[in-house]
Design a protein around this motif. Sequence first.
Motif, PDB file in Angstrom:
ATOM      1  N   GLU A  86       0.768  -1.460  -0.021  1.00 52.83           N
ATOM      2  CA  GLU A  86      -0.023   0.041   0.111  1.00 52.83           C
ATOM      3  C   GLU A  86       1.124   1.203   0.193  1.00 52.83           C
ATOM      4  O   GLU A  86       0.319   2.532  -0.073  1.00 52.83           O
ATOM      5  N   THR A  87       2.258   1.262   0.000  1.00 54.33           N
ATOM      6  CA  THR A  87       3.096   2.342   0.083  1.00 54.33           C
ATOM      7  C   THR A  87       2.909   2.974  -1.336  1.00 54.33           C
ATOM      8  O   THR A  87       2.847   2.418  -2.313  1.00 54.33           O
ATOM      9  N   THR A  88       2.630   4.258  -1.329  1.00 53.06           N
ATOM     10  CA  THR A  88       2.653   5.094  -2.662  1.00 53.06           C
ATOM     11  C   THR A  88       4.087   4.852  -3.299  1.00 53.06           C
ATOM     12  O   THR A  88       5.088   4.814  -2.561  1.00 53.06           O
ATOM     13  N   ILE A  89       3.901   5.175  -4.644  1.00 51.27           N
ATOM     14  CA  ILE A  89       5.049   5.174  -5.491  1.00 51.27           C
ATOM     15  C   ILE A  89       5.857   6.505  -5.153  1.00 51.27           C
ATOM     16  O   ILE A  89       7.219   6.594  -5.220  1.00 51.27           O
ATOM     17  N   GLU A  90       5.095   7.527  -4.825  1.00 50.43           N
ATOM     18  CA  GLU A  90       5.729   9.052  -4.485  1.00 50.43           C
ATOM     19  C   GLU A  90       6.597   8.738  -3.126  1.00 50.43           C
ATOM     20  O   GLU A  90       7.633   9.110  -2.986  1.00 50.43           O
ATOM     21  N   MET A  91       5.967   7.913  -2.159  1.00 51.08           N
ATOM     22  CA  MET A  91       6.692   7.699  -0.819  1.00 51.08           C
ATOM     23  C   MET A  91       8.053   6.837  -1.134  1.00 51.08           C
ATOM     24  O   MET A  91       9.095   7.073  -0.793  1.00 51.08           O
ATOM     25  N   CYS A  92       7.922   5.883  -2.226  1.00 50.28           N
ATOM     26  CA  CYS A  92       9.330   4.967  -2.485  1.00 50.28           C
ATOM     27  C   CYS A  92      10.165   5.788  -3.175  1.00 50.28           C
ATOM     28  O   CYS A  92      11.204   5.671  -2.827  1.00 50.28           O
ATOM     29  N   MET A  93       9.837   6.712  -4.003  1.00 56.83           N
ATOM     30  CA  MET A  93      10.794   7.729  -4.422  1.00 56.83           C
ATOM     31  C   MET A  93      11.429   8.548  -3.449  1.00 56.83           C
ATOM     32  O   MET A  93      12.660   8.800  -3.752  1.00 56.83           O
ATOM     33  N   ILE A 115      10.284  -7.575  -4.618  1.00 58.02           N
ATOM     34  CA  ILE A 115      11.154  -6.453  -4.470  1.00 58.02           C
ATOM     35  C   ILE A 115      10.778  -5.246  -5.720  1.00 58.02           C
ATOM     36  O   ILE A 115      10.444  -5.553  -6.640  1.00 58.02           O
ATOM     37  N   ILE A 116      10.995  -4.237  -5.339  1.00 60.49           N
ATOM     38  CA  ILE A 116      10.742  -3.154  -6.403  1.00 60.49           C
ATOM     39  C   ILE A 116      12.117  -2.194  -6.615  1.00 60.49           C
ATOM     40  O   ILE A 116      12.938  -2.057  -5.813  1.00 60.49           O
ATOM     41  N   SER A 117      12.808  -1.902  -7.901  1.00 59.63           N
ATOM     42  CA  SER A 117      13.591  -1.113  -8.164  1.00 59.63           C
ATOM     43  C   SER A 117      13.486   0.325  -8.352  1.00 59.63           C
ATOM     44  O   SER A 117      12.115   0.609  -8.683  1.00 59.63           O
ATOM     45  N   VAL A 118      14.376   1.171  -8.520  1.00 63.87           N
ATOM     46  CA  VAL A 118      14.283   2.561  -8.669  1.00 63.87           C
ATOM     47  C   VAL A 118      13.830   2.806 -10.278  1.00 63.87           C
ATOM     48  O   VAL A 118      12.814   3.457 -10.591  1.00 63.87           O
TER      49      VAL A 118
END
Length: 142
Positions: A86-93, A115-118
């Motif tokens: 549920e973490t937003t893409i913006e927060m991940c960035m 896992i997600i990458s930059v």
Amino acid sequence: MKKVHDILSQRKRDTIAVAPDAPVIEALKIMQDQNIGSVVVMDGNHYLGIMTERDYARKVILLGKSSIDASVKEIMSTDLPHVNRETTIEMCMIIVSEKNIRYLPVLENGHFVGIISVNDLITATIQDHLDTIEHLKNYIQM
């Protein structure tokens, strides 16, 4: 706003994992064969960390260790911050930018999900902007 689950649902391949006792050279061969920059380190179903090309460069090459003799657990990163679906893409960035990292493990209730990458984050952000532009074009044409 898109979230981590949106990235994970678009995945075309499974996460590649290695055991902590695997030789570094084995992990590197997997990374080369799969054309990826990291492997997840798992002990059965338990997430332990991640080994990246950066780990290899800084903890094997620069320290004069052997890729054949060193094990993945000796060089893997274990201190990466993690996110959930549920973490937003913006927060991940924000996280990857502030921590100067390229990968974020995704955990739910302590269990590894992916896992997600930059690169995943950049692609999702670009697609989000393209979708917004398309919606605005359609709105203007009405």
